[in-house]
Design a protein around this motif. Structure first.
Motif, PDB file in Angstrom:
ATOM      1  N   GLY A  72      -7.922  -2.276   0.948  1.00 43.19           N
ATOM      2  CA  GLY A  72      -7.743  -1.144   0.039  1.00 43.19           C
ATOM      3  C   GLY A  72      -6.483  -0.341   0.270  1.00 43.19           C
ATOM      4  N   ASN A  73      -5.558  -0.869   1.054  1.00 40.60           N
ATOM      5  CA  ASN A  73      -4.299  -0.174   1.352  1.00 40.60           C
ATOM      6  C   ASN A  73      -3.147  -0.808   0.582  1.00 40.60           C
ATOM      7  N   ALA A  74      -3.138  -0.615  -0.728  1.00 40.74           N
ATOM      8  CA  ALA A  74      -2.133  -1.254  -1.572  1.00 40.74           C
ATOM      9  C   ALA A  74      -0.713  -0.827  -1.212  1.00 40.74           C
ATOM     10  N   ASN A  75      -0.516   0.440  -0.854  1.00 45.28           N
ATOM     11  CA  ASN A  75       0.832   0.905  -0.509  1.00 45.28           C
ATOM     12  C   ASN A  75       1.374   0.175   0.719  1.00 45.28           C
ATOM     13  N   TYR A  99      -4.056  -5.211   1.601  1.00 41.07           N
ATOM     14  CA  TYR A  99      -4.507  -5.115   0.211  1.00 41.07           C
ATOM     15  C   TYR A  99      -6.023  -5.264   0.138  1.00 41.07           C
ATOM     16  N   LYS A 104      -0.464  -3.716 -12.032  1.00 42.03           N
ATOM     17  CA  LYS A 104      -1.708  -2.960 -11.840  1.00 42.03           C
ATOM     18  C   LYS A 104      -1.454  -1.489 -11.532  1.00 42.03           C
ATOM     19  N   CYS A 162       1.109  -6.190  -8.282  1.00 41.00           N
ATOM     20  CA  CYS A 162       0.866  -4.786  -7.947  1.00 41.00           C
ATOM     21  C   CYS A 162       1.558  -3.859  -8.934  1.00 41.00           C
ATOM     22  N   VAL A 165       2.193  -3.470  -0.199  1.00 44.66           N
ATOM     23  CA  VAL A 165       3.467  -3.599  -0.909  1.00 44.66           C
ATOM     24  C   VAL A 165       4.632  -3.547   0.077  1.00 44.66           C
ATOM     25  N   TYR A 218       0.107  -0.355  -8.727  1.00 44.01           N
ATOM     26  CA  TYR A 218       0.135  -0.084  -7.293  1.00 44.01           C
ATOM     27  C   TYR A 218       1.555  -0.062  -6.730  1.00 44.01           C
ATOM     28  N   ALA A 219       2.501  -0.575  -7.470  1.00 48.57           N
ATOM     29  CA  ALA A 219       3.905  -0.581  -7.053  1.00 48.57           C
ATOM     30  C   ALA A 219       4.734  -0.003  -8.195  1.00 48.57           C
ATOM     31  N   THR A 220       5.829   0.630  -7.829  1.00 47.67           N
ATOM     32  CA  THR A 220       6.685   1.234  -8.853  1.00 47.67           C
ATOM     33  C   THR A 220       7.648   0.192  -9.419  1.00 47.67           C
TER      34      THR A 220
END
Length: 170
Positions: free
Chosen positions: A98-101, A95, A128, A125, A104, A130-132
């Motif tokens: 910068g790699n939020a995916n 995170y 924000k 996330c 998660v 960044y997550a579904t």
């Protein structure tokens, strides 16, 4: 007894001795370098959380020179061995990079092991973007299942006693 168990290569005893050296406890001098040496030995014997401890040392510069790459390496070894806290820290590292995916994904695994702080990170996330919603729902279900698996009447009674002040944690 601990010394005999260490000589017999018992990883739990090695970690215990490492912890004593790290904190300078039980009459041993504080020696973080010796603690890291012992944690590495225990890690080689399959004790995943000892690799986590080495990762924390490199992450904080305690007993070793601060080294983010080495910290990540040891967190990865610990996570592969099943350490959910190491998995969580890998998520934090991703995170922050910068790699939020990827973060998660790590937190989903840790939340599925019952780690509350990882579930909270996934919630953040999600808020924000960044997550579904699906990710968050999966994490909630997996986290609940992990928590339910560890429930017991004895644990609940101990928690109540601690809260009421009848039982002290050291």
């Amino acid at each position: 007894m601990t010394k005999k168990r260490v000589e017999a290569s018992d990883p739990d005893a090695i970690v215990l001795l490492a912890n004593y050296y790290y904190g300078g406890e039980c009459g041993l001098p504080q020696d973080q370098g010796k603690a890291i040496e012992l944690w590495l030995r225990a890690g080689e014997l399959g004790h995943a959380d000892s690799y986590y401890n080495v990762g924390v040392a490199y992450d904080s510069g305690a007993g070793v020179e601060w080294d983010e790459k080495k910290a990540k390496h040891y967190y990865e070894l610990a996570a592969m061995g099943g350490s959910s806290t190491a998995r969580h820290n890998l998520g934090c590292s991703e995170y922050n990079a910068g790699n939020a995916n990827r973060a998660v994904k790590h937190w989903m695994i840790a939340a599925g092991a019952g780690l509350d702080v990882s579930l909270e990170q996934i919630r953040e996330c999600f808020l924000k973007g960044y997550a579904t919603k699906s990710d968050f729902e999966k994490a909630l279900r997996a986290h609940k299942e992990a928590k339910d698996e560890t429930k017991s009447d004895l644990r609940e009674a101990a928690a109540a006693a601690i809260q009421e002040g009848r039982l002290r944690m050291r």
